[in-house]
Design a protein around this motif. Sequence first.
Motif, PDB file in Angstrom:
ATOM      1  N   THR A 121       0.835  -1.194   0.000  1.00  0.00           N
ATOM      2  CA  THR A 121       0.000   0.000   0.000  1.00  0.00           C
ATOM      3  C   THR A 121       0.876   1.252   0.000  1.00  0.00           C
ATOM      4  N   GLU A 122       0.226   2.387  -0.132  1.00  0.00           N
ATOM      5  CA  GLU A 122       0.903   3.662  -0.071  1.00  0.00           C
ATOM      6  C   GLU A 122       1.002   4.082   1.387  1.00  0.00           C
ATOM      7  N   ARG A 123       2.152   4.591   1.783  1.00  0.00           N
ATOM      8  CA  ARG A 123       2.346   5.012   3.166  1.00  0.00           C
ATOM      9  C   ARG A 123       1.529   6.252   3.450  1.00  0.00           C
ATOM     10  N   GLY A 124       0.790   6.247   4.572  1.00  0.00           N
ATOM     11  CA  GLY A 124       0.002   7.419   4.966  1.00  0.00           C
ATOM     12  C   GLY A 124       0.903   8.536   5.440  1.00  0.00           C
ATOM     13  N   LEU A 125       0.537   9.767   5.125  1.00  0.00           N
ATOM     14  CA  LEU A 125       1.334  10.934   5.524  1.00  0.00           C
ATOM     15  C   LEU A 125       0.824  11.487   6.827  1.00  0.00           C
TER      16      LEU A 125
END
Length: 126
Positions: A121-125
């Motif tokens: 997944t894409e890393r949350g900011l």
Amino acid sequence: MRALRSKREPTIALINIVFLMLVFFMVAGTLSPPLDRDLSLVNTRDLDARPPPDALVIHSDGQMSFRGVGMPDAATYMSTLEQDAQTEVRIVPDQTLPAAQLVAIGQDLRRAGARKVIIVTERGLQ
């Protein structure tokens, strides 16, 4: 009597330096291209920082592809992998893929021989 002149700060030079640094970092920084143009990754936090090697891409409509080649089902994908690669299988789902469908594909991969299924997944900011 002589008037004291205050020394002027070289603010223009400082602004120029900051601007040049900004341009440098804009040029030096690179962005990696997405896996597929129509793919939007799922957001998560505290993701393991290992880069995804060859992964099964699952699009929003449930279509699967591996290295740009369409895969009809999980068993076909597993048959393309070497025996060592079947222990840890990585999948990259589209953000809009329904969770029930993602779970079903994960179960199909497990039935086809995958010991561990990892969702990339894409890393949350924050």
